[in-house]
Scaffold this active site. Structure first.
Site, PDB file in Angstrom:
ATOM      1  N   HIS A  97       0.879  -1.026  -0.236  1.00 15.05           N
ATOM      2  CA  HIS A  97      -0.250  -0.104  -0.249  1.00 15.05           C
ATOM      3  C   HIS A  97       0.538   1.184  -0.380  1.00 15.05           C
ATOM      4  O   HIS A  97       0.116   2.466  -0.546  1.00 15.05           O
ATOM      5  CB  HIS A  97      -1.332  -0.228   1.213  1.00 15.05           C
ATOM      6  CG  HIS A  97      -1.828   0.796   0.812  1.00 15.05           C
ATOM      7  ND1 HIS A  97      -2.158   2.237   0.314  1.00 15.05           N
ATOM      8  CD2 HIS A  97      -3.311   0.354   1.707  1.00 15.05           C
ATOM      9  CE1 HIS A  97      -4.087   2.202   0.031  1.00 15.05           C
ATOM     10  NE2 HIS A  97      -4.746   1.041   0.846  1.00 15.05           N
ATOM     11  N   ASP A 118      -8.306  -9.748 -17.703  1.00 18.38           N
ATOM     12  CA  ASP A 118      -8.165 -11.062 -18.755  1.00 18.38           C
ATOM     13  C   ASP A 118      -7.025 -11.003 -19.294  1.00 18.38           C
ATOM     14  O   ASP A 118      -6.363  -9.845 -20.000  1.00 18.38           O
ATOM     15  CB  ASP A 118      -9.114 -10.707 -20.142  1.00 18.38           C
ATOM     16  CG  ASP A 118      -9.067 -11.843 -20.714  1.00 18.38           C
ATOM     17  OD1 ASP A 118      -8.323 -12.924 -20.610  1.00 18.38           O
ATOM     18  OD2 ASP A 118      -9.849 -12.148 -21.750  1.00 18.38           O
TER      19      ASP A 118
END
Length: 457
Positions: free
Chosen positions: A177, A395
């Site tokens: 983060h 994808d």
């Protein structure tokens, strides 16, 4: 020829384990993936922005699930090799992700690399997704082995690619983060998926935008906004609000408003109200409450910051419930909308004007005052929304993800929201054990939400 061994176990031993009925996960290989091209000397030092400095030194995670939908799919080992090669190419563009934290202001872009873990399970994807269990989902997270993820030599990015018995797969991305918010993760994934599928790569990311807009500054010691605690003290649950139910909830709440509420506003208001009701189970008396709601600053700055910019461009605004009359859902939504408006008009635009320092100091002071109220019996919640981020469209060349989840092992009283494919909202709610016992049985909540339904493949 005898059966080959993996991690000291023969194939036949693994097959026996798979027949026992117990779900097992086994790490097969752990690799270090370095950038395909060495980072030039003049890019060896990467400056963190002021907001990066304030971000918690933890790893966020995202797990994507891919069913085995066609016989034309590459074998797992081929998929894994494609992922590793394309990740190496991606790290050349996102070279800070392959580095290590140097100090509070800088990251050393030393091409140390990302950790890539191959694993397998004896379960089918349907076994996991028919009623997703957070303890099981946690087994899909990558670990740094003997590394501690808060040390200076820890990998910024860890990946775990898991093969299921049915041929389906799960890919978990765990990114520090300190250098990334959800928009940064999406930008990295867009480059990675394009490289893996052999498509044209997106524009080169704006790596230095964060430090240029929000230069690092010395800050007084502040209380961390996230204090990791033992997950033994809290419980996470999943709730799905179908599009039809969100529509009904919107219609109910809209009657008391002069504006059209968003999906996130109505779902979050209901969750917040029900969580507060659960927290009252211990005292039976009204408790004031504070909600920290994360905002993506990128589109709210002038000019807007590119989505591909690496780093943290999020900041929370504060919504309060100070008296029992505020617990009406339309009042809660109204307070959310007004708090958001005030934040955008009085703070968001100032982030760029003064390099964020002034507004950050102002916000930290306000946050400190709010947290003092917590000690006076005020309940604090935090919410982040991934709605409208294309997480389900990731994808790599073998189809979009069937489902995505993020496992919270760090902190309680949190709500994470994301899209469902039908236009609804999926919520991961984490509360203290006792609060969750009441929350997950709340009739008002269950009128609109399904408690952990199956994920349809």
């Amino acid at each position: 020829m005898g059966k080959r061994e993996r991690n000291g176990k023969k194939e036949e031993e693994i097959e026996k384990e798979m027949m026992s009925g117990e779900i097992k996960f086994e790490v097969e290989e752990r690799k270090c993936i370095k950038p395909s091209t060495a980072t030039p000397p003049h890019h060896k030092t990467f400056k963190l922005s002021l907001l990066d400095k304030l971000s918690p030194d933890i790893h966020g995670n995202m797990t994507l699930f891919y069913p085995h939908t066609t016989h034309a799919l590459p074998h797992f080992s081929t998929q894994s090799q494609l992922l590793q090669t394309s990740l190496s190419q991606t790290l050349t563009r996102f070279y800070p992700v392959a580095g290590n934290l140097h100090d509070s202001d800088t990251l050393h872009c030393n091409d140390a690399g990302a950790i890539f873990i191959e694993s397998r399970t004896n379960a089918s994807l349907s076994d996991i997704l028919k009623a997703p269990d957070f303890n099981t989902l946690q087994c899909l997270l990558p670990s740094a082995d003997n590394q501690t993820l808060t040390t200076s030599n820890a990998a910024m990015l860890l990946v775990r690619f898991t093969s299921f018995r049915c041929g389906g797969t799960a890919l978990t991305i765990s990114l520090s983060h300190k250098i990334a918010d959800i928009a940064s993760v999406i930008a990295l994934l867009k480059t990675w998926t394009a490289a893996c599928a052999g498509e044209t790569l997106p524009a080169i990311p704006e790596l230095a935008a964060g430090a240029a807009l929000f230069p690092p500054r010395e800050l007084p010691v502040v209380t961390a906004s996230i204090k990791p605690v033992s997950s033994d003290n809290f419980t996470s649950r999943r709730f799905v609000f179908d599009a039809s139910k969100v529509k009904v909830l919107k219609k109910r709440i809209r009657e008391g408003l002069v504006f059209e509420p968003s999906r996130v506003e109505v779902v979050l208001a209901l969750i917040w109200k029900c969580a507060l009701s659960a927290s009252r189970s211990k005292t039976a008396s009204f408790k004031s409450s504070v909600l920290f709601q994360a905002v993506n600053l990128r589109p709210r700055m002038e000019p807007a910051v590119a989505d591909g910019a690496l780093g943290n461009f999020v900041w929370p605004f504060v919504v309060t419930v100070e008296e029992e009359a505020h617990l009406d859902l339309h009042v809660m939504v109204k307070r959310m909308r007004e708090s958001m408006r005030v934040f955008v008009e009085t703070k968001a635009k100032r982030f760029k004007e003064d390099g964020a320092f002034g507004v950050v100091m102002e916000s930290l002071k306000e946050r400190g005052e709010v947290l003092k109220k917590k000690n006076n019996n005020s309940v604090v919640y935090k919410c982040s929304s991934w709605c409208k981020f294309p997480v389900l469209e990731v994808d790599f060349g073998w189809g979009e993800a069937a489902w995505m989840c993020s496992v919270n092992k760090m902190v309680s009283n949190t709500v994470a929201l994301m899209d469902t494919r039908d236009g609804g909202v999926e919520a991961f709610v984490t509360l203290d054990h006792q609060d969750m016992l009441f929350f997950e049985q709340d009739e008002q909540l269950l009128h609109y939400a399904l408690h952990n339904p199956s994920v349809f493949l």
